[in-house]
Scaffold this active site. Structure first.
Site, PDB file in Angstrom:
ATOM      1  N   TYR A 153       0.602  -1.082  -0.060  1.00 48.42           N
ATOM      2  CA  TYR A 153      -0.003  -0.237  -0.399  1.00 48.42           C
ATOM      3  C   TYR A 153       0.823   2.016   0.233  1.00 48.42           C
ATOM      4  CZ  TYR A 153      -3.852   2.693   1.601  1.00 48.42           C
ATOM      5  OH  TYR A 153      -4.710   4.211   2.218  1.00 48.42           O
ATOM      6  N   LYS A 198       1.037   3.802  -2.800  1.00 48.51           N
ATOM      7  CA  LYS A 198       0.413   5.319  -2.552  1.00 48.51           C
ATOM      8  C   LYS A 198       0.761   6.546  -2.729  1.00 48.51           C
ATOM      9  CE  LYS A 198      -4.131   5.046  -0.886  1.00 48.51           C
ATOM     10  NZ  LYS A 198      -4.752   4.944  -2.290  1.00 48.51           N
TER      11      LYS A 198
HETATM   12  N1  LIG Z   1      -9.951   5.659   5.780  1.00 46.02           N
HETATM   13  C1  LIG Z   1      -8.171   6.109   5.568  1.00 46.02           C
HETATM   14  O1  LIG Z   1      -8.290   6.810   6.418  1.00 46.02           O
HETATM   15  C2  LIG Z   1      -7.909   6.645   4.204  1.00 46.02           C
HETATM   16  C3  LIG Z   1      -6.878   6.818   4.926  1.00 46.02           C
HETATM   17  C4  LIG Z   1      -5.507   7.253   3.357  1.00 46.02           C
HETATM   18  C5  LIG Z   1      -6.151   7.426   2.067  1.00 46.02           C
HETATM   19  N2  LIG Z   1      -7.557   6.014   2.183  1.00 46.02           N
HETATM   20  C6  LIG Z   1      -7.776   6.081   1.008  1.00 46.02           C
HETATM   21  O2  LIG Z   1      -9.016   6.794   0.251  1.00 46.02           O
HETATM   22  C7  LIG Z   1      -9.230   5.945  -0.388  1.00 46.02           C
HETATM   23  C8  LIG Z   1     -10.861   5.684   0.121  1.00 46.02           C
HETATM   24  O3  LIG Z   1     -10.998   5.076   0.935  1.00 46.02           O
HETATM   25  P1  LIG Z   1     -12.241   4.596   2.089  1.00 46.02           P
HETATM   26  O4  LIG Z   1     -11.297   4.532   3.721  1.00 46.02           O
HETATM   27  O5  LIG Z   1     -13.419   5.058   1.617  1.00 46.02           O
HETATM   28  O6  LIG Z   1     -12.505   2.448   2.119  1.00 46.02           O
HETATM   29  P2  LIG Z   1     -13.602   1.400   1.522  1.00 46.02           P
HETATM   30  O7  LIG Z   1     -12.741   0.231   1.853  1.00 46.02           O
HETATM   31  O8  LIG Z   1     -14.463   2.367   3.028  1.00 46.02           O
HETATM   32  O9  LIG Z   1     -14.042   1.631  -0.293  1.00 46.02           O
HETATM   33  C9  LIG Z   1     -13.440   1.621  -0.924  1.00 46.02           C
HETATM   34  C10 LIG Z   1     -14.472   2.052  -2.325  1.00 46.02           C
HETATM   35  O10 LIG Z   1     -13.638   1.401  -3.651  1.00 46.02           O
HETATM   36  C11 LIG Z   1     -14.250  -0.020  -4.102  1.00 46.02           C
HETATM   37  N3  LIG Z   1     -13.627  -0.457  -4.873  1.00 46.02           N
HETATM   38  C12 LIG Z   1     -12.242  -1.855  -4.479  1.00 46.02           C
HETATM   39  N4  LIG Z   1     -11.504  -1.949  -5.357  1.00 46.02           N
HETATM   40  C13 LIG Z   1     -12.207  -1.556  -6.764  1.00 46.02           C
HETATM   41  C14 LIG Z   1     -12.332  -1.598  -7.877  1.00 46.02           C
HETATM   42  N5  LIG Z   1     -10.647  -2.700  -8.405  1.00 46.02           N
HETATM   43  N6  LIG Z   1     -12.507  -1.131  -8.453  1.00 46.02           N
HETATM   44  C15 LIG Z   1     -14.234  -0.130  -8.391  1.00 46.02           C
HETATM   45  N7  LIG Z   1     -14.080   0.260  -7.141  1.00 46.02           N
HETATM   46  C16 LIG Z   1     -13.659  -0.506  -6.083  1.00 46.02           C
HETATM   47  C17 LIG Z   1     -14.849  -0.466  -2.893  1.00 46.02           C
HETATM   48  O11 LIG Z   1     -16.048  -1.390  -3.078  1.00 46.02           O
HETATM   49  C18 LIG Z   1     -15.412   0.597  -2.101  1.00 46.02           C
HETATM   50  O12 LIG Z   1     -16.427   0.722  -2.464  1.00 46.02           O
HETATM   51  C19 LIG Z   1      -8.531   4.500  -0.881  1.00 46.02           C
HETATM   52  O13 LIG Z   1      -8.452   4.692  -1.860  1.00 46.02           O
HETATM   53  C20 LIG Z   1      -8.181   4.782   0.103  1.00 46.02           C
HETATM   54  O14 LIG Z   1      -6.942   3.535   0.111  1.00 46.02           O
HETATM   55  C21 LIG Z   1      -8.134   6.545   3.278  1.00 46.02           C
END
Ligand SMILES: NC(=O)c1ccc[n+]([C@@H]2O[C@H](COP(=O)([O-])OP(=O)(O)OC[C@H]3O[C@@H](n4cnc5c(N)ncnc54)[C@H](O)[C@@H]3O)[C@@H](O)[C@H]2O)c1
Length: 252
Positions: free
Chosen positions: A153, A157
């Site tokens: 990851y 990123k």
């Molecule tokens: N939550 C955090 O603390 C955090 C921190 C830093 C970065 N992020 C990044 O933010 C983004 C969203 O995170 P989140 O916490 O809302 O995650 P989440 O798991 O709640 O939601 C992610 C969504 O992406 C969809 N997804 C996964 N694989 C896919 C694919 N191949 N094609 C289409 N859709 C797909 C999933 O079905 C889900 O609805 C991600 O890129 C994550 O890495 C999150």
């Protein structure tokens, strides 16, 4: 370009950060394609947007599948209009210490975050270039700076930051900006799943993380949506190739 002429695609928008971004961009006046793996799972976010008098479309596609991405982008162009805003948000975690990390853990994370952002950006850029206007925002993370158990990851990123800067160089002269938002801890299903995997109740996990955050609270999906609303606005046209950490404080 006025907000009413903006057509946005938000990937991974059925829940979490992506859903908040989709709702926010719709509230900003954009038509929004709510894209996720399962089209029916996008229905609730589309309904919320429509209830608030916005325009939205549910699109099912795996962002790592080249043919599915091409089809999805062309469907958005036909049903909503030519897309000119793209938020690369779809993401997955396959955390493991290096010695336990499988090739599948590595490939899955690379495919969704990096290959997915590449395929989506490549498919959408042609519409942006024709319109001489576009905004691309990709979700990075504070983990890009390195994080135990996240070699895959963190690499993905960090890779998205290099990808973003390169798009900024290549697409700038066509009126297209590319930026990355790097969230810290945001309360979503993704972070709840991390707590569950570690066998820690989410409230305890949250408390421990919040103790390390300068503004002394957990991040919410709306915190990220607000920053993306700015980066996709008309007035942000001179901001490109940047990584904005939205983490309740600085990271080093
Ligand atoms: N939550 C955090 O603390 C955090 C921190 C830093 C970065 N992020 C990044 O933010 C983004 C969203 O995170 P989140 O916490 O809302 O995650 P989440 O798991 O709640 O939601 C992610 C969504 O992406 C969809 N997804 C996964 N694989 C896919 C694919 N191949 N094609 C289409 N859709 C797909 C999933 O079905 C889900 O609805 C991600 O890129 C994550 O890495 C999150």
């Amino acid at each position: 370009m006025s907000n009413a002429q903006r057509i946005a695609i938000v990937t991974g928008a059925a829940r979490g950060i992506g859903a908040a971004v989709a709702r926010r961009l719709a509230a900003d006046g954009m038509a929004v394609a709510v894209l996720d793996l399962d089209e029916t799972a996008c229905g609730a976010v589309v309904a919320e947007i429509e209830k608030a008098d916005g325009r939205a479309l549910a699109v099912g596609a795996d962002v790592s599948d080249e043919a599915a991405v091409e089809q999805a982008v062309e469907r958005v162009a036909a049903e909503l209009g030519a897309p000119n805003v793209l938020v690369n948000n779809a993401g997955v975690l396959r955390d493991n210490l290096l010695f336990k990390m499988s090739v599948d853990d590595w490939d899955t994370v690379m495919n969704v975050h990096l290959r997915g952002s590449f395929l989506m950006s490549r498919a959408v850029q042609r519409h942006m270039i024709e319109q001489k206007w576009g905004r691309i925002v990709s979700l990075s993370s504070t983990s890009a700076l390195g994080n135990r158990g996240q070699a895959n990851y963190a690499a993905a990123k960090a890779g998205l930051q290099g990808f973003t800067k390169t798009l900024a160089f290549e697409l700038g002269k066509f009126g297209v900006t590319a930026n990355a938002v790097a969230p810290g801890f945001i309360e979503t299903d993704m972070t709840a799943a991390t707590a569950a995997r570690m066998g820690v109740p989410f409230e305890d996990f949250k408390k421990a993380v919040v103790a390390t955050i300068p503004v002394a609270r957990a991040g919410q999906p709306e915190d990220i949506a607000h920053t993306i609303s700015f980066l996709t606005s008309e007035g942000a046209g001179f901001v490109s190739g940047q990584v904005i950490y939205v983490a309740g404080g600085p990271k080093n």
